[in-house]
Design an enzyme around this catalytic site. Sequence first.
Site, PDB file in Angstrom:
ATOM      1  CB  ALA A  10      14.523  -4.270 -19.230  1.00 51.23           C
ATOM      2  NE  ARG A  15      -0.482  -8.974 -22.286  1.00 55.84           N
ATOM      3  CZ  ARG A  15      -1.208  -7.890 -22.576  1.00 55.84           C
ATOM      4  NH1 ARG A  15      -2.275  -7.991 -23.344  1.00 55.84           N
ATOM      5  NH2 ARG A  15      -0.866  -6.716 -22.100  1.00 55.84           N
ATOM      6  CE1 TYR A 103       7.285   3.108 -19.442  1.00 53.39           C
ATOM      7  CE2 TYR A 103       5.158   2.365 -20.250  1.00 53.39           C
ATOM      8  CZ  TYR A 103       5.956   2.785 -19.206  1.00 53.39           C
ATOM      9  OH  TYR A 103       5.426   2.852 -17.952  1.00 53.39           O
ATOM     10  CG  ASP A 105       6.138  -1.331 -24.757  1.00 52.80           C
ATOM     11  OD1 ASP A 105       6.125  -0.124 -24.472  1.00 52.80           O
ATOM     12  OD2 ASP A 105       5.722  -2.214 -23.970  1.00 52.80           O
ATOM     13  CG  ASN A 361      16.056  -1.120 -75.157  1.00 57.05           C
ATOM     14  OD1 ASN A 361      15.785  -2.225 -74.698  1.00 57.05           O
ATOM     15  ND2 ASN A 361      15.146  -0.301 -75.649  1.00 57.05           N
TER      16      ASN A 361
HETATM   17  C1  UD1 Z   1       3.023   0.944 -16.797  1.00 57.77           C
HETATM   18  C2  UD1 Z   1       2.704   1.981 -15.724  1.00 57.77           C
HETATM   19  C3  UD1 Z   1       1.217   2.328 -15.785  1.00 57.77           C
HETATM   20  C4  UD1 Z   1       0.856   2.814 -17.167  1.00 57.77           C
HETATM   21  C5  UD1 Z   1       1.270   1.793 -18.214  1.00 57.77           C
HETATM   22  C6  UD1 Z   1       1.094   2.373 -19.597  1.00 57.77           C
HETATM   23  C7  UD1 Z   1       4.191   1.557 -13.833  1.00 57.77           C
HETATM   24  C8  UD1 Z   1       4.314   0.963 -12.495  1.00 57.77           C
HETATM   25  N1  UD1 Z   1       3.005   1.427 -14.428  1.00 57.77           N
HETATM   26  O1  UD1 Z   1       2.303  -0.230 -16.440  1.00 57.77           O
HETATM   27  O2  UD1 Z   1       0.899   3.333 -14.832  1.00 57.77           O
HETATM   28  O3  UD1 Z   1      -0.540   3.067 -17.262  1.00 57.77           O
HETATM   29  O4  UD1 Z   1       2.661   1.444 -18.061  1.00 57.77           O
HETATM   30  O5  UD1 Z   1       1.341   1.406 -20.556  1.00 57.77           O
HETATM   31  O6  UD1 Z   1       5.127   2.148 -14.327  1.00 57.77           O
HETATM   32  N2  UD1 Z   1      10.040  -2.384 -18.100  1.00 57.77           N
HETATM   33  C9  UD1 Z   1      11.382  -2.572 -17.900  1.00 57.77           C
HETATM   34  N3  UD1 Z   1      11.790  -3.178 -16.737  1.00 57.77           N
HETATM   35  C10 UD1 Z   1      10.918  -3.587 -15.786  1.00 57.77           C
HETATM   36  C11 UD1 Z   1       9.542  -3.398 -16.014  1.00 57.77           C
HETATM   37  C12 UD1 Z   1       9.136  -2.772 -17.180  1.00 57.77           C
HETATM   38  O7  UD1 Z   1      12.205  -2.201 -18.733  1.00 57.77           O
HETATM   39  O8  UD1 Z   1      11.366  -4.120 -14.773  1.00 57.77           O
HETATM   40  C13 UD1 Z   1       9.599  -1.733 -19.336  1.00 57.77           C
HETATM   41  C14 UD1 Z   1       8.786  -2.662 -20.208  1.00 57.77           C
HETATM   42  O9  UD1 Z   1       9.622  -3.338 -21.132  1.00 57.77           O
HETATM   43  C15 UD1 Z   1       7.822  -1.721 -20.902  1.00 57.77           C
HETATM   44  C16 UD1 Z   1       7.645  -0.580 -19.892  1.00 57.77           C
HETATM   45  O10 UD1 Z   1       8.738  -0.658 -19.015  1.00 57.77           O
HETATM   46  O11 UD1 Z   1       8.372  -1.162 -22.069  1.00 57.77           O
HETATM   47  C17 UD1 Z   1       6.339  -0.682 -19.135  1.00 57.77           C
HETATM   48  O12 UD1 Z   1       6.325  -1.856 -18.385  1.00 57.77           O
HETATM   49  P1  UD1 Z   1       5.010  -2.702 -18.158  1.00 57.77           P
HETATM   50  O13 UD1 Z   1       5.319  -3.842 -17.294  1.00 57.77           O
HETATM   51  O14 UD1 Z   1       4.355  -2.976 -19.455  1.00 57.77           O
HETATM   52  O15 UD1 Z   1       4.127  -1.651 -17.317  1.00 57.77           O
HETATM   53  P2  UD1 Z   1       2.582  -1.686 -17.089  1.00 57.77           P
HETATM   54  O16 UD1 Z   1       2.244  -2.668 -16.053  1.00 57.77           O
HETATM   55  O17 UD1 Z   1       1.909  -1.772 -18.401  1.00 57.77           O
HETATM   56 CA    CA Z   2       2.535  -2.327 -20.708  1.00 54.72          CA
END
Ligand code: UD1
Ligand code: CA
Length: 451
Positions: A10, A15, A103, A105, A361
């Site tokens: 989501a 970035r 995830y 990503d 051919n």
């Molecule tokens: C998260 C973890 C962190 C970990 C890191 C690894 C939490 C609070 N933190 O941090 O401990 O080290 O990943 O990469 O979980 N997403 C949603 N909805 C939201 C928020 C996020 O679907 O409301 C999805 C994002 O699209 C992404 C994943 O969840 O695929 C991680 O979200 P992101 O905001 O990147 O988490 P980090 O702050 O990196």
């Molecule tokens: Ca992340």
Amino acid sequence: MPVAVILLAAGQGTRMSSELPKVLHPLAGVPLLAHALATARAVEPERTVVVTGHGAEAVAAAARALEEEVRIVRQQQQLGTGHAVLQAAPALEGFEGDAIVLYGDTPFVRGETLQAMLDARAAGAAVVVLGFEAKDPGGYGRLVLDAGGQPAAIVEAKDADAATRAVTLCNSGLLAADARILLDLLGAVGNANAKGEYYLTDVVALARARGLSTAVITCPEAETLGVNSRADLAAAEAGFQARARAEAMANGATLTDPASVFFALDTVIGRDVVIGPNVFFGPEVTVESGATIHAFCHLEGCHVSRGAKVGPFARLRPGAEIAEDVHIGNFVEIKNAIVEEGAKANHLSYIGDARVGAGANIGAGTITCNYDGVFKHRTEIGARAFIGSNAALVAPVTVGDGALVAAGSVITEDVPAGALAVARGRQVVKPGLGARIIERLRALKSGKASA
Ligand code: UD1
Ligand code: CA
């Protein structure tokens, strides 16, 4: 124990600085999302739930195209990873078993790693997290272990004190737990933290507070690599390609210059295949044993059979079916066409929406004129037919088995088996006239004659 996968997709991916949702950016020829779904498939989930938000419609459409029975939920506002997982609750109605959070990503997690997490669940841990030793722990959540070496809490970098920030064991974000317990714990997660978000990571400390056990599985950092920027995407592509090249060679293919060969996630390369420099494989390509792909070829959606030779400089587009011992030479493009055993198209041709019979051919410059501006039409070329150079075969048209088409012909009507078809202006020869014209022109140039 049945497994449900919850795939978080989501986030905006700010970035990436892109109109395209992050999880739809291609890596190794397929969307990032396809990599995560492929990982999920390794544990044969009973349910797969994709949590969409930014670009929800496009992400949902891609997920449905990639995974028939996928369930889509929508997180209206991105209030954190814990909130995101909670959105899966309706899609988990009636489900009993383990839930595993991935995830969208994070493309490189191996199926074996998910299985290790599920094994730890089966061994009794209520909540299992996937950790890794980070070279540069930076913004990752830190895994805080108890005296027994089990996770007591995950602390986000922004909420951590100096001592916790010094911890190098980090949270990958992947987590497994009994589905009902997970949703129950998430109901108790608040957002009183640095980011004001509902953190999935808080379930670890909450589980411990309820007397539930936790466990950590670790994997190499490269496996948990997440894509947050275009630079990350390029690094991920490089990592994928390095592994794919090594794997192709380990499986018995020769790569003359591995660094210039690019594979897709699903490329299948047989033994004793030889791949020259600068070859690109798009999605859905299979090359069977003993085939040769010479330098500078571009292939996608095609099948190259044993012993076939392709290139240099050939383009095989979706639906190109190259049978055994076929030769496809330089500057030849094949699309949606079957080229049967032993047939040859060696130079400068376009073969589209066609069948080329065995042993036929195709002369240099032959074009199947398959498109009338609105519709596509088929060309049938029989076995052992000989198509002379620079023939235009205006589809729909059939050239029978063993027929001969004269060079330079524009073929608009069917040619029966064994027939000769000539369809070009007749040659006219005027004795002496050529020399007289040249003499006259020279005289004009030197001023000895006037026009
Ligand atoms: C998260 C973890 C962190 C970990 C890191 C690894 C939490 C609070 N933190 O941090 O401990 O080290 O990943 O990469 O979980 N997403 C949603 N909805 C939201 C928020 C996020 O679907 O409301 C999805 C994002 O699209 C992404 C994943 O969840 O695929 C991680 O979200 P992101 O905001 O990147 O988490 P980090 O702050 O990196
Ligand atoms: Ca992340």
